[in-house]
Design an enzyme around this catalytic site. Structure first.
Site, PDB file in Angstrom:
ATOM      1  N   ASP A 152      36.938  46.300  32.893  1.00 49.40           N
ATOM      2  CA  ASP A 152      36.306  46.117  33.175  1.00 49.40           C
ATOM      3  C   ASP A 152      35.641  47.723  34.670  1.00 49.40           C
ATOM      4  O   ASP A 152      36.623  48.414  34.622  1.00 49.40           O
ATOM      5  CB  ASP A 152      36.740  45.602  34.664  1.00 49.40           C
ATOM      6  CG  ASP A 152      36.140  44.820  36.183  1.00 49.40           C
ATOM      7  OD1 ASP A 152      35.642  43.905  36.238  1.00 49.40           O
ATOM      8  OD2 ASP A 152      35.774  45.681  36.481  1.00 49.40           O
TER       9      ASP A 152
ATOM     10  N   ASP B 170      29.465  44.430  34.635  1.00 43.89           N
ATOM     11  CA  ASP B 170      30.474  45.720  34.523  1.00 43.89           C
ATOM     12  C   ASP B 170      31.611  45.257  34.491  1.00 43.89           C
ATOM     13  O   ASP B 170      32.309  45.635  33.378  1.00 43.89           O
ATOM     14  CB  ASP B 170      30.607  46.147  35.327  1.00 43.89           C
ATOM     15  CG  ASP B 170      31.109  45.813  36.458  1.00 43.89           C
ATOM     16  OD1 ASP B 170      31.781  44.550  36.585  1.00 43.89           O
ATOM     17  OD2 ASP B 170      32.443  46.755  37.015  1.00 43.89           O
ATOM     18  N   GLU B 171      31.779  43.979  33.628  1.00 38.81           N
ATOM     19  CA  GLU B 171      32.867  43.233  32.707  1.00 38.81           C
ATOM     20  C   GLU B 171      32.943  42.881  31.289  1.00 38.81           C
ATOM     21  O   GLU B 171      31.719  42.185  31.398  1.00 38.81           O
ATOM     22  CB  GLU B 171      33.395  42.523  33.591  1.00 38.81           C
ATOM     23  CG  GLU B 171      32.995  41.190  33.760  1.00 38.81           C
ATOM     24  CD  GLU B 171      33.717  40.358  35.350  1.00 38.81           C
ATOM     25  OE1 GLU B 171      35.086  40.287  35.197  1.00 38.81           O
ATOM     26  OE2 GLU B 171      32.474  39.745  35.809  1.00 38.81           O
TER      27      GLU B 171
HETATM   28  P1  TTP Z   1      33.135  44.467  40.324  1.00 37.06           P
HETATM   29  O1  TTP Z   1      33.520  44.283  38.607  1.00 37.06           O
HETATM   30  O2  TTP Z   1      34.015  42.634  41.243  1.00 37.06           O
HETATM   31  O3  TTP Z   1      33.718  45.403  41.216  1.00 37.06           O
HETATM   32  P2  TTP Z   1      33.321  47.141  41.327  1.00 37.06           P
HETATM   33  O4  TTP Z   1      33.205  47.563  39.439  1.00 37.06           O
HETATM   34  O5  TTP Z   1      32.587  47.386  42.317  1.00 37.06           O
HETATM   35  O6  TTP Z   1      34.596  47.838  41.841  1.00 37.06           O
HETATM   36  P3  TTP Z   1      36.034  47.879  40.851  1.00 37.06           P
HETATM   37  O7  TTP Z   1      36.490  48.669  40.324  1.00 37.06           O
HETATM   38  O8  TTP Z   1      37.131  46.634  41.769  1.00 37.06           O
HETATM   39  O9  TTP Z   1      36.080  46.517  39.535  1.00 37.06           O
HETATM   40  O10 TTP Z   1      31.847  43.716  40.527  1.00 37.06           O
HETATM   41  C1  TTP Z   1      30.905  45.285  39.801  1.00 37.06           C
HETATM   42  C2  TTP Z   1      29.719  45.132  40.795  1.00 37.06           C
HETATM   43  O11 TTP Z   1      28.781  43.612  40.699  1.00 37.06           O
HETATM   44  C3  TTP Z   1      30.277  45.955  41.672  1.00 37.06           C
HETATM   45  O12 TTP Z   1      29.500  47.385  41.804  1.00 37.06           O
HETATM   46  C4  TTP Z   1      28.927  45.390  42.876  1.00 37.06           C
HETATM   47  C5  TTP Z   1      28.319  44.345  42.130  1.00 37.06           C
HETATM   48  N1  TTP Z   1      29.117  43.058  43.166  1.00 37.06           N
HETATM   49  C6  TTP Z   1      27.928  42.403  43.981  1.00 37.06           C
HETATM   50  O13 TTP Z   1      26.716  42.316  44.136  1.00 37.06           O
HETATM   51  N2  TTP Z   1      28.852  41.471  44.492  1.00 37.06           N
HETATM   52  C7  TTP Z   1      29.775  41.227  44.485  1.00 37.06           C
HETATM   53  O14 TTP Z   1      30.841  40.587  45.076  1.00 37.06           O
HETATM   54  C8  TTP Z   1      30.660  42.253  43.603  1.00 37.06           C
HETATM   55  C9  TTP Z   1      32.353  41.048  43.518  1.00 37.06           C
HETATM   56  C10 TTP Z   1      30.157  42.584  42.626  1.00 37.06           C
HETATM   57 MG    MG Z   2      33.848  46.670  38.792  1.00 36.76          MG
END
Ligand code: TTP
Ligand code: MG
Length: 649
Positions: A96, A186-187
């Site tokens: 991720d 992103d995962e």
């Molecule tokens: P995530 O992987 O949940 O969060 P992140 O990558 O920003 O942070 P982390 O380091 O904790 O993984 O989500 C990936 C992307 O998806 C995030 O950058 C923005 C988008 N997203 C949204 O648009 N709305 C949301 O509610 C979430 C959780 C993420």
């Molecule tokens: Mg992320």
């Protein structure tokens, strides 16, 4: 057996036989209180007869059966059967990206480095790790984020940038597993077993190398979890975030120990609703599942013993494969806006929705047999009305609109803040085309977070979605019975409620891409306004309509329940936190929302803030003091604007 006059030595076996020989009426009124001696005499008198021998055999059979049942019970409660499903042979990785949208923005605006910033306007899509120290996070309305961190910089969403970088990242992942499952933008889940074998490297080294490659090619960091299955890998990828990885040893004992103290909420599929329900029966951690296994077995229907025992044991699927089109269960579109009562305006919205739905159905290549109208009243109650056809429906806007109108008109007059149309019982119009011919599409499925991403994307009215395929990350097994309310809806409600203006300046279009859950929804309540008796059947009632159609109606009230619960909390004192919070360090921290003093670390505080930030709490706060929200007063002092991005208007 002793055939003398003396009774046999009492033992477990003979005791049951003696009892059996005493006959079925030993509980009759008027008999001597202590039947032991009487039973012994009966047993003695019966001895040697065919009847005795037959009863002895039957008693032995029953004893054996009881032993088997008890063994099965013990095995079930210990998860012995389930343990057989444990497969420790595959290296599963969940990777991720760290603060994905935020870190992509950093590539384009390096001067944001080290600053607290959020990406998005009305609702934040994500926040930089600096901003997270203040409690700012994904899905948080901008006006709240600003209260938590007055210096927060708002960076507008640039969807194309994230999609482009996502492609690059996924390309790297694919080198390690061509069948990897892109679970969101992103995962991804990967099975690196073959790669490790072919390259003669260990899983940790492989993942380290992969993350380094990602960084080298994109300047973005990723975190990863390595474990024997997807559930564990996902939990592990969060362990050493940002820019870290966590390897869970592939042995049963380590896994069970790892799961033991893990909060149940960490399990995919256990959201706020299930968390509360489980907590109510004493289950906070996965380890508590074992403690309460007997109760859970009795309440299997409600809680799903099998799922919870597997969770406790850390057993889950290790099958990684690209998502399938067949997994799609619905295509829909909806809009949230400031409450509307005018019939013309409501119909206009419906027509717009029908047009969007036509586009989506054609783009994705589906038709279906059921059209569902959804609307949300200004009281936040949600209703659906559905019509099923015995033929594949026309996906033309006019026809979708006509069906929607047919479902809506009998409901009017209404004051609504959301309207949507959804097509289910789908037929894949591209099913027969060769797989290479399938137009790739960007369509997050299923989880509310993924839905939220799309909602937010639409909210920001960004450019057309680029071409990418995302797959289902909904847990393959889940707790039955309880419907996790979609928090995305609440966030949008919050944003809409915060937009000033008489008209309806903020209109949010959300293309619904969720897979309809097969698990039942919660009990539904009767709608707020009076309906005809047919309509009052809250649970998707069915009755034959015209043209062989079936109609249904459902209502959910989870918003209302939660709003009233949250509103009952007091928040009179002024908040006192102004400085960023130390991550990791435990101390006395004050919640900026409810002002409660907590003995916790930053993570604990964030979880608490999450809880406090229920829609109801915000609504209550808003009612108390329109602007600024009472309890946030002292934070409103600083109001730095940034050249990097826009503040919420
Ligand atoms: P995530 O992987 O949940 O969060 P992140 O990558 O920003 O942070 P982390 O380091 O904790 O993984 O989500 C990936 C992307 O998806 C995030 O950058 C923005 C988008 N997203 C949204 O648009 N709305 C949301 O509610 C979430 C959780 C993420
Ligand atoms: Mg992320």
């Amino acid at each position: 057996m002793d055939s003398g006059t003396n009774p046999p030595e009492p033992s477990q076996d003979t005791a049951s036989l003696v009892q059996r020989l005493a006959g079925p009426s030993t509980g009759k009124a008027g008999l001597a209180k202590d039947q032991t001696e009487i039973n012994r005499i009966i047993a003695e008198a019966s001895k040697g007869s065919k009847f005795y021998e037959n009863e002895k055999k039957k008693d032995k059979d029953l004893t054996e059966r009881i032993t088997r049942v008890l063994k099965q019970r013990d095995e079930a409660l210990q998860g012995v059967d389930i343990q057989m499903e444990r497969d420790l042979s595959q290296y599963i990785v969940h990777v991720d990206m760290d603060a994905f949208f935020a870190n992509v923005e950093l590539l384009y605006q390096p001067d944001l480095a080290g600053k607290p910033f959020g990406v998005g306007r009305g609702v934040l899509t994500t926040a930089s790790y600096e901003a997270r120290k203040y409690g700012v996070r994904s899905g948080m309305p901008g006006f709240i984020a600003e209260k938590l961190c007055p210096d927060l910089i708002f960076v507008p969403i640039n969807w194309d940038r994230y999609a482009e970088n996502s492609q690059k990242v996924m390309d790297v992942f694919r080198r390690y597993d061509p069948n990897m499952n892109a679970a969101s933008i992103d995962e991804a889940y990967l099975n690196i077993t073959a790669y490790c074998k072919d390259h003669n490297i260990g899983p940790e080294e492989c993942v380290r190398e992969m993350r380094a490659k990602v960084q080298e090619e994109t300047n973005l960091t990723a975190s990863a979890g390595i474990a024997p299955n997807k559930m564990l890998a996902k939990i592990c990828s969060d362990k050493n975030k940002p820019n870290g990885q966590f390897y869970l040893s592939f042995d049963r004992k380590t896994i069970v120990t790892f799961m033991h103290d893990l909060p149940i909420r960490k399990i995919q599929g256990v959201g706020r609703v299930n968390e509360r329900l489980l907590e109510a029966v004493g289950i906070k951690t996965c380890g508590d599942v074992f403690t309460h296994r007997a109760m859970l077995s009795l309440m299997d229907k409600q809680f799903g013993l099998d799922f919870l025992l597997k969770t406790y044991l850390g057993i889950a699927s290790n099958v990684v494969q690209p998502g399938q089109r067949e997994e799609r269960k619905s295509v829909g579109s909806e809009r949230t806006f400031k409450a509307l009562s005018s019939k013309e305006k409501i119909l206009q919205k419906l027509e717009e929705i029908a047009l969007e739905l036509e586009g989506d159905l054609n783009r994705l290549g589906f038709t279906g047999k059921t059209v569902t109208l959804k609307y949300k009243l200004d009281t936040y109650q949600v209703f659906t009305r559905a019509r099923s056809f015995d033929r594949w429906i026309s996906t033309k806007k006019e026809d979708l609109f006509a069906t929607g109108k047919e479902l809506l008109l009998p409901e009017l007059p209404l004051t609504i803040r959301l309207i949507g149309l959804r097509v289910t019982k789908l037929k894949d119009l591209r099913a027969s085309s060769p797989s290479g011919g399938i137009k790739r599409f960007f369509e997050p499925l299923n989880t509310s977070a993924q839905k939220r991403r799309k909602l937010l994307d639409d909210l920001e009215q960004s450019a057309d979605l680029p071409v990418m395929e995302l797959n289902q990350t909904e847990p393959e097994e889940a707790m039955p019975g309880f419907y996790e309310h979609d928090e995305a809806d609440e966030e949008l409600d919050m944003v809409v409620d915060n937009v000033e203006g008489e008209d309806h300046p903020l209109q949010i279009h959300a293309t619904e891409t969720t897979v309809v859950q097969t698990r039942p929804r919660p009990p539904v309540s009767a709608p707020a306004r009076a309906f005809s008796s047919r309509q009052q059947n809250a649970e998707a009632s069915t009755s034959s309509g015209s043209r062989g159609a079936v109609e249904s109606r459902t209502a959910t009230t989870s918003y209302i329940t939660r709003a009233s619960e949250a509103a009952s909390r007091s928040r009179s004192a002024e908040p006192s936190i102004e400085a960023p919070l130390d991550t990791g360090a435990t101390g006395t921290l004050q919640c900026p929302i409810c002002t409660k003093t907590l003995e916790t670390d930053n993570q604990g505080l964030n979880s608490h803030i999450d809880f406090c930030l229920s829609r109801g709490a915000i609504m209550a706060a808003q009612t108390k003091a329109k602007s600024p929200v009472k309890g946030f007063k002292s934070w409103g002092k600083k109001n730095s604007k940034s050249s990097h991005g826009k503040r919420k208007g």
